[in-house]
Design a protein around this motif. Structure first.
Motif, PDB file in Angstrom:
ATOM      1  N   ALA A 203       0.846  -1.184   0.000  1.00 48.33           N
ATOM      2  CA  ALA A 203       0.000   0.000   0.000  1.00 48.33           C
ATOM      3  C   ALA A 203       0.887   1.241   0.000  1.00 48.33           C
ATOM      4  N   SER A 204       0.418   2.312  -0.627  1.00 50.88           N
ATOM      5  CA  SER A 204       1.236   3.511  -0.832  1.00 50.88           C
ATOM      6  C   SER A 204       0.882   4.582   0.195  1.00 50.88           C
ATOM      7  N   TYR A 205       1.907   5.137   0.844  1.00 51.70           N
ATOM      8  CA  TYR A 205       1.705   6.150   1.883  1.00 51.70           C
ATOM      9  C   TYR A 205       2.552   7.377   1.590  1.00 51.70           C
ATOM     10  N   PHE A 206       2.161   8.494   2.216  1.00 55.78           N
ATOM     11  CA  PHE A 206       2.829   9.768   1.988  1.00 55.78           C
ATOM     12  C   PHE A 206       4.025   9.986   2.909  1.00 55.78           C
ATOM     13  N   ARG A 207       4.109   9.240   4.004  1.00 57.19           N
ATOM     14  CA  ARG A 207       5.188   9.422   4.966  1.00 57.19           C
ATOM     15  C   ARG A 207       5.610   8.052   5.511  1.00 57.19           C
ATOM     16  N   PRO A 208       6.819   7.953   6.076  1.00 61.60           N
ATOM     17  CA  PRO A 208       7.214   6.707   6.742  1.00 61.60           C
ATOM     18  C   PRO A 208       6.507   6.567   8.080  1.00 61.60           C
ATOM     19  N   GLY A 209       6.500   5.338   8.609  1.00 64.95           N
ATOM     20  CA  GLY A 209       5.945   5.117   9.939  1.00 64.95           C
ATOM     21  C   GLY A 209       5.090   3.884  10.023  1.00 64.95           C
ATOM     22  N   SER A 210       4.215   3.854  11.034  1.00 69.77           N
ATOM     23  CA  SER A 210       3.241   2.788  11.241  1.00 69.77           C
ATOM     24  C   SER A 210       1.871   3.350  10.920  1.00 69.77           C
ATOM     25  N   TYR A 211       1.029   2.520  10.291  1.00 69.67           N
ATOM     26  CA  TYR A 211      -0.238   3.015   9.781  1.00 69.67           C
ATOM     27  C   TYR A 211      -1.392   2.184  10.349  1.00 69.67           C
ATOM     28  N   PRO A 212      -1.906   2.571  11.511  1.00 61.54           N
ATOM     29  CA  PRO A 212      -2.991   1.797  12.131  1.00 61.54           C
ATOM     30  C   PRO A 212      -4.302   1.869  11.353  1.00 61.54           C
ATOM     31  N   GLN A 213      -4.426   2.801  10.388  1.00 59.39           N
ATOM     32  CA  GLN A 213      -5.653   2.881   9.599  1.00 59.39           C
ATOM     33  C   GLN A 213      -5.784   1.740   8.602  1.00 59.39           C
ATOM     34  N   ALA A 214      -4.720   0.960   8.385  1.00 59.65           N
ATOM     35  CA  ALA A 214      -4.785  -0.163   7.448  1.00 59.65           C
ATOM     36  C   ALA A 214      -5.728  -1.239   7.988  1.00 59.65           C
ATOM     37  N   PRO A 215      -6.382  -2.007   7.105  1.00 55.68           N
ATOM     38  CA  PRO A 215      -7.311  -3.041   7.568  1.00 55.68           C
ATOM     39  C   PRO A 215      -6.595  -4.233   8.183  1.00 55.68           C
ATOM     40  N   VAL A 216      -7.248  -4.893   9.131  1.00 53.63           N
ATOM     41  CA  VAL A 216      -6.824  -6.133   9.799  1.00 53.63           C
ATOM     42  C   VAL A 216      -5.642  -5.891  10.717  1.00 53.63           C
ATOM     43  N   VAL A 217      -4.452  -5.597  10.172  1.00 52.38           N
ATOM     44  CA  VAL A 217      -3.277  -5.276  10.984  1.00 52.38           C
ATOM     45  C   VAL A 217      -2.625  -4.039  10.381  1.00 52.38           C
ATOM     46  N   PRO A 218      -1.830  -3.298  11.166  1.00 58.67           N
ATOM     47  CA  PRO A 218      -1.217  -2.081  10.633  1.00 58.67           C
ATOM     48  C   PRO A 218      -0.254  -2.364   9.482  1.00 58.67           C
ATOM     49  N   ASP A 219      -0.039  -1.325   8.669  1.00 57.68           N
ATOM     50  CA  ASP A 219       1.028  -1.317   7.680  1.00 57.68           C
ATOM     51  C   ASP A 219       2.250  -0.627   8.266  1.00 57.68           C
ATOM     52  N   TYR A 220       3.426  -0.908   7.653  1.00 62.15           N
ATOM     53  CA  TYR A 220       4.669  -0.326   8.148  1.00 62.15           C
ATOM     54  C   TYR A 220       5.580   0.048   6.987  1.00 62.15           C
ATOM     55  N   ASN A 221       6.322   1.136   7.179  1.00 62.64           N
ATOM     56  CA  ASN A 221       7.474   1.453   6.343  1.00 62.64           C
ATOM     57  C   ASN A 221       8.440   2.261   7.199  1.00 62.64           C
ATOM     58  N   ASP A 222       9.613   1.666   7.476  1.00 61.41           N
ATOM     59  CA  ASP A 222      10.593   2.325   8.335  1.00 61.41           C
ATOM     60  C   ASP A 222      11.579   3.191   7.559  1.00 61.41           C
ATOM     61  N   ALA A 223      11.404   3.277   6.229  1.00 60.20           N
ATOM     62  CA  ALA A 223      12.270   4.081   5.346  1.00 60.20           C
ATOM     63  C   ALA A 223      13.712   3.612   5.368  1.00 60.20           C
ATOM     64  N   GLY A 224      13.943   2.354   5.777  1.00 60.76           N
ATOM     65  CA  GLY A 224      15.302   1.848   5.869  1.00 60.76           C
ATOM     66  C   GLY A 224      15.775   1.078   4.661  1.00 60.76           C
ATOM     67  N   GLY A 225      14.885   0.855   3.684  1.00 61.86           N
ATOM     68  CA  GLY A 225      15.266   0.129   2.483  1.00 61.86           C
ATOM     69  C   GLY A 225      15.746   1.072   1.388  1.00 61.86           C
ATOM     70  N   PRO A 226      15.960   0.540   0.189  1.00 57.86           N
ATOM     71  CA  PRO A 226      16.430   1.392  -0.908  1.00 57.86           C
ATOM     72  C   PRO A 226      15.377   2.400  -1.355  1.00 57.86           C
ATOM     73  N   ARG A 227      15.841   3.497  -1.910  1.00 54.53           N
ATOM     74  CA  ARG A 227      14.980   4.514  -2.517  1.00 54.53           C
ATOM     75  C   ARG A 227      15.280   4.500  -4.011  1.00 54.53           C
ATOM     76  N   VAL A 228      14.253   4.176  -4.819  1.00 54.31           N
ATOM     77  CA  VAL A 228      14.449   3.880  -6.235  1.00 54.31           C
ATOM     78  C   VAL A 228      13.447   4.668  -7.067  1.00 54.31           C
ATOM     79  N   ARG A 229      13.901   5.188  -8.199  1.00 54.35           N
ATOM     80  CA  ARG A 229      12.959   5.760  -9.171  1.00 54.35           C
ATOM     81  C   ARG A 229      12.857   4.758 -10.325  1.00 54.35           C
ATOM     82  N   PRO A 230      11.773   3.955 -10.360  1.00 51.67           N
ATOM     83  CA  PRO A 230      11.667   2.904 -11.384  1.00 51.67           C
ATOM     84  C   PRO A 230      11.606   3.481 -12.796  1.00 51.67           C
TER      85      PRO A 230
END
Length: 397
Positions: A203-230
């Motif tokens: 799922a696509s988000y505007f900022r890094p962090g934890s996203y409790p608004q996601a269904p069933v269980v939260p979504d996460y992005n810690d911004a620790g992976g690669p940053r790529v322009r496909p």
């Protein structure tokens, strides 16, 4: 005046991955070209009921599966079989992490995005960017899982030809905000939007962090992976021909989505947002992660302490947990990932059931003895809440 293709290229997004993400936004041909070890005929195209129409490396006299085989109308097989909406692509070995990593490492498959320009009923131009992921495993927790994953972000251009609004798809809905609130990265032609792809679910988000608004269980992005322009591929209703194929990009079917899996999706043309981007934007909610770091204060299980060593070409991870606080949620498992330094591949991440005290786990990835690795661990609770990653280095042998 810029053409639609030039505008799509100018604002093509940058994708920021989580540090444990095993699936990148890659070519759709990762699905149609994959021949896993132990499955000599490779992935397959099948009709509803399981009849095989084509395989990547077929026996003599049978049809070859490739991206150009997918189309509307009739397939170009010997029998000119009619194309059906219930047709589907099937990942034959179900070792999704290994498949996705192998295909990502082959020339021409990694880091691709599909751009589509569409005017709404008022004549306003929307730039859509569709991402394909080999598999969806929401936060690697076994919920919402399905073969093949299409995700999308879109921008509306104003009269000046510059973006004024953005919508990022998240599961069955989306979030929206003004262009000025989108994180932007300078590119050769100007600012490009940054998309935070949620770990496992994409799922696509505007900022890094934890996203409790996601269904069933939260979504996460810690911004620790690669940053790529496909790399951008421009697509339209029937160009290339695979865009008009009505089948599903995977074999997954579910009776209780999204709790116990979800259906593999059709391609971009068969999503409502493709034909009505304005309605998709209007139905999206205002972005909830703007204005503060998402997920601050959520209760999590104890953060693991880990150590790593090599044994017979595999990584052995020892873990232990501090005593949990009384309000801490019950532990569900441990996400462990191996990230090879400089190998150009996503980390290999798997969920393991563990004891809440201490133990040892052998990871399935065969190690390169000459390459160092980073090992990351995330404790996950039964309610889906997760810790920040713990990380240790595993030196070359």
């Amino acid at each position: 005046m810029s053409t639609e293709a030039e505008l799509l290229a100018r604002y093509s997004p940058v994708v920021q991955y989580d540090s444990l993400e095993s699936y990148a936004a890659d070519s759709v041909a990762t699905m149609t070209d994959c021949v896993p070890a132990g499955h000599p005929h490779g992935n397959a195209l099948r009709q509803d009921g399981g009849h095989t129409l084509a395989e990547v490396d077929p026996p003599a006299g049978e049809s070859k599966l490739e991206l150009a085989f997918l189309r509307s109308g009739r397939y170009r097989d010997a029998g000119r079989t009619p194309v059906g909406g219930a047709d589907y692509l099937d990942v034959v070995d179900k070792d999704y992490v290994a498949d996705a990593r192998r295909m990502h490492g082959l020339p021409g498959y990694a880091d691709q995005v599909y751009g589509h320009a569409k005017r709404d009923s008022a004549g306003r131009l929307w730039l859509q960017y569709w991402f394909f992921y080999y598999y969806n495993d929401k936060a690697f927790l076994g919920s919402g899982l399905h073969e093949g994953d299409w995700e999308m972000v879109q921008l509306r251009l104003g009269a000046s030809g510059r973006p004024v609004q953005a919508t990022y798809a998240q599961h069955s809905h989306g979030e929206r905000c003004a262009w000025r609130d989108v994180e932007q990265e300078d590119g050769p032609d100007g600012p490009a939007p940054v998309v935070y792809s949620a770990r496992g679910s994409h799922a696509s988000y505007f900022r890094p962090g934890s996203y409790p608004q996601a269904p069933v269980v939260p979504d996460y992005n810690d911004a620790g992976g690669p940053r790529v322009r496909p790399a951008l591929n421009v697509i339209a209703d029937a160009s290339p021909a695979w865009v008009a194929w009505p089948g599903r990009w995977g074999s997954t079917r579910s009776l209780i989505p999204p709790v116990v899996g979800a259906d593999s999706p059709p391609g971009p043309r068969w999503h409502d947002a493709w034909t009505d981007p304005q309605r998709f934007h209007e139905e999206a909610r205002p972005a909830q992660e703007l204005g503060a770091k998402a997920g601050v204060g959520l209760p999590t299980p104890p953060r693991p302490r880990i150590a790593a060593s090599r044994r017979r070409g595999r990584a052995i991870v020892s873990y232990e947990f501090p005593r949990p606080k009384p309000a801490a949620p019950k532990l569900r498992g441990l996400l462990l990932s191996l990230d090879g330094h400089g190998d150009g591949l996503p980390p290999a991440t798997h969920l393991f059931r563990v004891t809440p005290e201490a133990g040892r786990i052998e990871l399935p990835l065969e190690l390169d003895r000459n390459r160092p690795y980073t090992v990351r661990a995330v404790a996950v609770a039964e309610n889906g809440l997760a810790t920040a990653p713990s990380a240790v280095e595993l030196p070359a042998a």
